[in-house]
Scaffold this motif. Structure first.
Motif, PDB file in Angstrom:
ATOM      1  N   MET A 141       0.819  -1.197   0.000  1.00  0.00           N
ATOM      2  CA  MET A 141       0.000   0.000   0.000  1.00  0.00           C
ATOM      3  C   MET A 141       0.862   1.261   0.000  1.00  0.00           C
ATOM      4  N   GLU A 142       2.041   1.188   0.583  1.00  0.00           N
ATOM      5  CA  GLU A 142       2.933   2.341   0.623  1.00  0.00           C
ATOM      6  C   GLU A 142       3.327   2.780  -0.792  1.00  0.00           C
ATOM      7  N   LYS A 143       3.516   1.815  -1.698  1.00  0.00           N
ATOM      8  CA  LYS A 143       3.870   2.144  -3.083  1.00  0.00           C
ATOM      9  C   LYS A 143       2.760   2.961  -3.740  1.00  0.00           C
ATOM     10  N   GLU A 144       1.510   2.575  -3.513  1.00  0.00           N
ATOM     11  CA  GLU A 144       0.389   3.307  -4.089  1.00  0.00           C
ATOM     12  C   GLU A 144       0.313   4.727  -3.526  1.00  0.00           C
ATOM     13  N   ARG A 145       0.626   4.854  -2.239  1.00  0.00           N
ATOM     14  CA  ARG A 145       0.603   6.171  -1.601  1.00  0.00           C
ATOM     15  C   ARG A 145       1.642   7.096  -2.218  1.00  0.00           C
ATOM     16  N   VAL A 146       2.839   6.581  -2.399  1.00  0.00           N
ATOM     17  CA  VAL A 146       3.915   7.377  -2.995  1.00  0.00           C
ATOM     18  C   VAL A 146       3.570   7.738  -4.441  1.00  0.00           C
ATOM     19  N   GLU A 147       3.026   6.787  -5.192  1.00  0.00           N
ATOM     20  CA  GLU A 147       2.636   7.062  -6.575  1.00  0.00           C
ATOM     21  C   GLU A 147       1.562   8.138  -6.639  1.00  0.00           C
ATOM     22  N   MET A 148       0.609   8.091  -5.724  1.00  0.00           N
ATOM     23  CA  MET A 148      -0.449   9.089  -5.705  1.00  0.00           C
ATOM     24  C   MET A 148       0.115  10.463  -5.355  1.00  0.00           C
ATOM     25  N   LEU A 149       1.029  10.524  -4.392  1.00  0.00           N
ATOM     26  CA  LEU A 149       1.657  11.800  -4.037  1.00  0.00           C
ATOM     27  C   LEU A 149       2.462  12.367  -5.197  1.00  0.00           C
ATOM     28  N   ARG A 150       3.153  11.513  -5.920  1.00  0.00           N
ATOM     29  CA  ARG A 150       3.922  11.989  -7.082  1.00  0.00           C
ATOM     30  C   ARG A 150       2.996  12.534  -8.158  1.00  0.00           C
ATOM     31  N   ARG A 151       1.886  11.867  -8.381  1.00  0.00           N
ATOM     32  CA  ARG A 151       0.930  12.352  -9.382  1.00  0.00           C
ATOM     33  C   ARG A 151       0.369  13.709  -8.943  1.00  0.00           C
ATOM     34  N   ILE A 152       0.078  13.860  -7.671  1.00  0.00           N
ATOM     35  CA  ILE A 152      -0.393  15.144  -7.154  1.00  0.00           C
ATOM     36  C   ILE A 152       0.658  16.217  -7.394  1.00  0.00           C
ATOM     37  N   GLN A 153       1.918  15.904  -7.138  1.00  0.00           N
ATOM     38  CA  GLN A 153       2.998  16.869  -7.359  1.00  0.00           C
ATOM     39  C   GLN A 153       3.108  17.254  -8.835  1.00  0.00           C
ATOM     40  N   GLU A 154       2.972  16.290  -9.718  1.00  0.00           N
ATOM     41  CA  GLU A 154       3.051  16.559 -11.158  1.00  0.00           C
ATOM     42  C   GLU A 154       1.937  17.497 -11.602  1.00  0.00           C
ATOM     43  N   VAL A 155       0.719  17.193 -11.179  1.00  0.00           N
ATOM     44  CA  VAL A 155      -0.424  18.013 -11.582  1.00  0.00           C
ATOM     45  C   VAL A 155      -0.344  19.396 -10.943  1.00  0.00           C
ATOM     46  N   GLU A 156       0.105  19.449  -9.695  1.00  0.00           N
ATOM     47  CA  GLU A 156       0.260  20.733  -9.013  1.00  0.00           C
ATOM     48  C   GLU A 156       1.303  21.598  -9.712  1.00  0.00           C
ATOM     49  N   PHE A 157       2.382  20.982 -10.170  1.00  0.00           N
ATOM     50  CA  PHE A 157       3.408  21.716 -10.913  1.00  0.00           C
ATOM     51  C   PHE A 157       2.824  22.292 -12.198  1.00  0.00           C
ATOM     52  N   ALA A 158       2.021  21.490 -12.907  1.00  0.00           N
ATOM     53  CA  ALA A 158       1.386  21.978 -14.133  1.00  0.00           C
ATOM     54  C   ALA A 158       0.478  23.166 -13.840  1.00  0.00           C
ATOM     55  N   CYS A 159      -0.254  23.114 -12.721  1.00  0.00           N
ATOM     56  CA  CYS A 159      -1.118  24.233 -12.331  1.00  0.00           C
ATOM     57  C   CYS A 159      -0.293  25.492 -12.072  1.00  0.00           C
ATOM     58  N   ILE A 160       0.795  25.349 -11.354  1.00  0.00           N
ATOM     59  CA  ILE A 160       1.654  26.495 -11.044  1.00  0.00           C
ATOM     60  C   ILE A 160       2.255  27.062 -12.325  1.00  0.00           C
ATOM     61  N   ASP A 161       2.753  26.189 -13.186  1.00  0.00           N
ATOM     62  CA  ASP A 161       3.372  26.616 -14.434  1.00  0.00           C
ATOM     63  C   ASP A 161       2.365  27.360 -15.316  1.00  0.00           C
ATOM     64  N   LEU A 162       1.176  26.801 -15.449  1.00  0.00           N
ATOM     65  CA  LEU A 162       0.156  27.457 -16.254  1.00  0.00           C
ATOM     66  C   LEU A 162      -0.313  28.761 -15.615  1.00  0.00           C
ATOM     67  N   ASN A 163      -0.372  28.805 -14.300  1.00  0.00           N
ATOM     68  CA  ASN A 163      -0.735  30.039 -13.600  1.00  0.00           C
ATOM     69  C   ASN A 163       0.258  31.152 -13.941  1.00  0.00           C
ATOM     70  N   LEU A 164       1.534  30.828 -13.880  1.00  0.00           N
ATOM     71  CA  LEU A 164       2.558  31.823 -14.207  1.00  0.00           C
ATOM     72  C   LEU A 164       2.465  32.256 -15.665  1.00  0.00           C
ATOM     73  N   TYR A 165       2.235  31.305 -16.557  1.00  0.00           N
ATOM     74  CA  TYR A 165       2.088  31.618 -17.977  1.00  0.00           C
ATOM     75  C   TYR A 165       0.891  32.544 -18.201  1.00  0.00           C
ATOM     76  N   LEU A 166      -0.220  32.221 -17.561  1.00  0.00           N
ATOM     77  CA  LEU A 166      -1.431  33.026 -17.737  1.00  0.00           C
ATOM     78  C   LEU A 166      -1.276  34.433 -17.161  1.00  0.00           C
ATOM     79  N   ASP A 167      -0.380  34.620 -16.214  1.00  0.00           N
ATOM     80  CA  ASP A 167      -0.114  35.962 -15.698  1.00  0.00           C
ATOM     81  C   ASP A 167       0.398  36.884 -16.802  1.00  0.00           C
ATOM     82  N   THR A 168       1.111  36.312 -17.767  1.00  0.00           N
ATOM     83  CA  THR A 168       1.665  37.121 -18.863  1.00  0.00           C
ATOM     84  C   THR A 168       0.919  36.928 -20.182  1.00  0.00           C
ATOM     85  N   HIS A 169       0.038  35.941 -20.248  1.00  0.00           N
ATOM     86  CA  HIS A 169      -0.744  35.658 -21.459  1.00  0.00           C
ATOM     87  C   HIS A 169      -2.213  35.419 -21.089  1.00  0.00           C
ATOM     88  N   PRO A 170      -2.872  36.407 -20.515  1.00  0.00           N
ATOM     89  CA  PRO A 170      -4.219  36.203 -19.972  1.00  0.00           C
ATOM     90  C   PRO A 170      -5.298  35.897 -21.004  1.00  0.00           C
TER      91      PRO A 170
END
Length: 85
Positions: A1-30
């Protein structure tokens, strides 16, 4: 079960990074509709992933950002930042 937990946390980090990156992009390209659509899609995915994670493992954050099941789950360890990758 620990493997699934780590995989889920990594997926959350990946998607969160995409949100942050797109947020910054949209600040200059609204007026970039495609970027805004992507941002909204990733934001929705992030909310669902966090909700799924918290329903299985307990809250990721505290102070009103996540509900807790009984008993109070915030004190359960490991906390997300303590998990070894």
């Amino acid at each position: 079960m620990e493997k699934e937990r780590v995989e889920m946390l990594r997926r959350i980090q990946e998607v969160e990074f995409a949100c942050i990156d797109l947020n910054l992009y949209l600040d200059t390209h609204p007026t970039d509709k495609r970027a805004l659509m992507d941002y909204n899609s990733y934001t929705y995915q992030l909310m669902m992933l966090k909700k799924q994670y918290e329903s299985i493992y307990g809250p990721m954050t505290n102070f009103g950002y996540a509900q807790s099941q009984y008993p109070w789950a915030w004190i359960e360890d490991p906390w997300p930042w303590e998990i070894e990758y």
